[in-house]
Scaffold this active site. Sequence first.
Site, mmCIF file in Angstrom:
data_model
loop_
_atom_site.group_PDB
_atom_site.id
_atom_site.type_symbol
_atom_site.label_atom_id
_atom_site.label_comp_id
_atom_site.label_asym_id
_atom_site.label_seq_id
_atom_site.Cartn_x
_atom_site.Cartn_y
_atom_site.Cartn_z
ATOM 1 N N ASP A 290 0.860 -1.183 0.000
ATOM 2 C CA ASP A 290 0.000 0.000 0.000
ATOM 3 C C ASP A 290 0.897 1.234 0.000
ATOM 4 O OD1 ASP A 290 -2.153 1.729 0.142
ATOM 5 O OD2 ASP A 290 -2.838 1.072 2.122
ATOM 6 N N HIS A 291 0.381 2.328 -0.515
ATOM 7 C CA HIS A 291 1.156 3.562 -0.570
ATOM 8 C C HIS A 291 1.145 4.282 0.778
ATOM 9 C CE1 HIS A 291 0.254 3.666 -5.153
ATOM 10 N NE2 HIS A 291 1.497 3.260 -4.961
ATOM 11 N N TYR A 464 -5.042 4.602 0.630
ATOM 12 C CA TYR A 464 -6.152 3.741 0.216
ATOM 13 C C TYR A 464 -5.888 2.960 -1.069
ATOM 14 C CZ TYR A 464 -7.734 7.826 2.849
ATOM 15 O OH TYR A 464 -7.812 8.887 3.734
ATOM 16 N N HIS A 465 -4.676 2.407 -1.203
ATOM 17 C CA HIS A 465 -4.343 1.638 -2.405
ATOM 18 C C HIS A 465 -3.787 0.258 -2.055
ATOM 19 C CE1 HIS A 465 -3.613 5.887 -4.261
ATOM 20 N NE2 HIS A 465 -4.898 5.570 -4.274
ATOM 21 N N PRO A 466 -4.472 -0.543 -1.217
ATOM 22 C CA PRO A 466 -3.943 -1.861 -0.878
ATOM 23 C C PRO A 466 -4.072 -2.844 -2.044
ATOM 24 C CG PRO A 466 -6.128 -1.597 0.063
ATOM 25 C CD PRO A 466 -5.765 -0.270 -0.548
#
Length: 526
Positions: A290-291, A464-466
């Site tokens: 994730d980021h 919010y990029h898992p």
Amino acid sequence: MEFDYIIVGAGSAGCVLANRLSANPDVSVCLLEAGPEDRSPLIHAPAGIAAILPSRHVNWAFDTVPQAGLGGRIGYQPRGKTLGGSSSINGMIYIRGHRSDFDDWAALGNEGWSFADVLPYFRRSEMNHRGACDFHGGSGELFVGQVEAHAATHAFIEAGRQAGYRYNTDFNGVDQEGVGQYDVTIRDGRRWSTATAFLKPVRQRPNLTVLTGAHAERVLLSGKQATGVQAQVKGRRLELRARKEVLLSAGAFGSPQLLMLSGIGPEAELKPHGIAVRHELPGVGQNLQDHPDVVLCYKSHDTSLMGYSLGGSLKMGAALTRYLASRRGPLASNFAEGGAFLKTCAVLPRPDVQLHSVFSIIDDHNRTLHWGHGFSCHVCVLRPKSIGSVGLRSADPVAAPRIDPNFLGHDDDVNTLLKGYRMAQEIVEQAPMARFGLKDMYSDGLYRDEQLIELLRRRADSIYHPVGTCKMGHDEHAVVDSRLRVRGIEGLRVVDASIMPTLVGGNTNAASIMIGERAAEWVAQA
């Protein structure tokens, strides 16, 4: 209840699958979504994200385990719980990732996933405001446009240019690097989620059944063959049978959780919860990426920036009236209109940090509110080396999964985030931003690296990029093959962001839609 295909999860990929597969009138498709219908006005008004993000409204609102790299803090992981999934609660930014990201997937042995291979599937979905060209589609279901940008967005972009970064008119075009305005999935002042784009136009097809309030509990297995799904549907336990395939599109947290609840996964994860191992697959739930992101927050005297004040309340009332009358104005915006893809070192082959400018104060996922007005700038590390995992908290299908992103667990991520933070500060300090009289809320007076690193550990979290928890590949920890079939189980695929072997350099919604397009073709051909 029996269907040819059962899709679990009506999110970014699941809605695409439902659309494409049900286009064949000779097959039957069932789409399961744990959340409700997407009727909330907060979904469809782009600015509604500010209210959804910190709440449990159409939002799973997961928590992580305490993060050592964040000083022991518990992180926050909002995910969409409605038709459209996270495309119904996200920031609506349309970024595919760097072309080399997909070439990396192909280099890992995943045939058919190079940039040249996936570009036609990006274009197939897209109706770009620029029209069709080598990089964009002009007639797809997913509208991709730009909003009427706020003055602060224009100022940020000009500030970036004055800081020495080139202006980029299209982050999804020839080159990603630079500063500019984002393309967004907003059309005529309304969010263009995958439910709006792909599901709503075909909802009346007689061969498509959409069940909301349907929480999948496990995949039904006959030996090593997936035969259907057990689900709680509005208080009733149902067994739905699949004649052809079960397709998991429950996301980077939901898909591995459902596999493990079904007895598919690492024995060490299943046995403590009393789950019989039906198929040992050690990579399920591993490889979470994730980021990591930190937000620079600034106070301002300028009430044109969004915020809380008496004057701001009057302006908000006027903005609401304008939005209801014409679908225009600040409430028709995603707030994060501009940004940048930058290299923290000139010799890097591609950008390693991304910025999002926001004409409001966004602090702690908008869970901490401040009186007054302001501006924010997100900074995230695009390809973190910190790898986490997803596991089970219990055998209860309704229980949230155990989420451990391992944020800032690798020193290289800390150093990259620090460099990106300083670059964002430099941009905000340029002359075009001076008119807003910005005052740094958290890092004013902090100059030494160790001071800022301590701040980053106190304030960083997810953007919010898992991805990656059912990764595609051929090694012992791969969960699916290059056609997204679960290794060792017939009739079962995973089709969502969890299959990404590595994280793309940018927002992940567009790539998840592409994955849905890619998989739909293979499923139909099987």
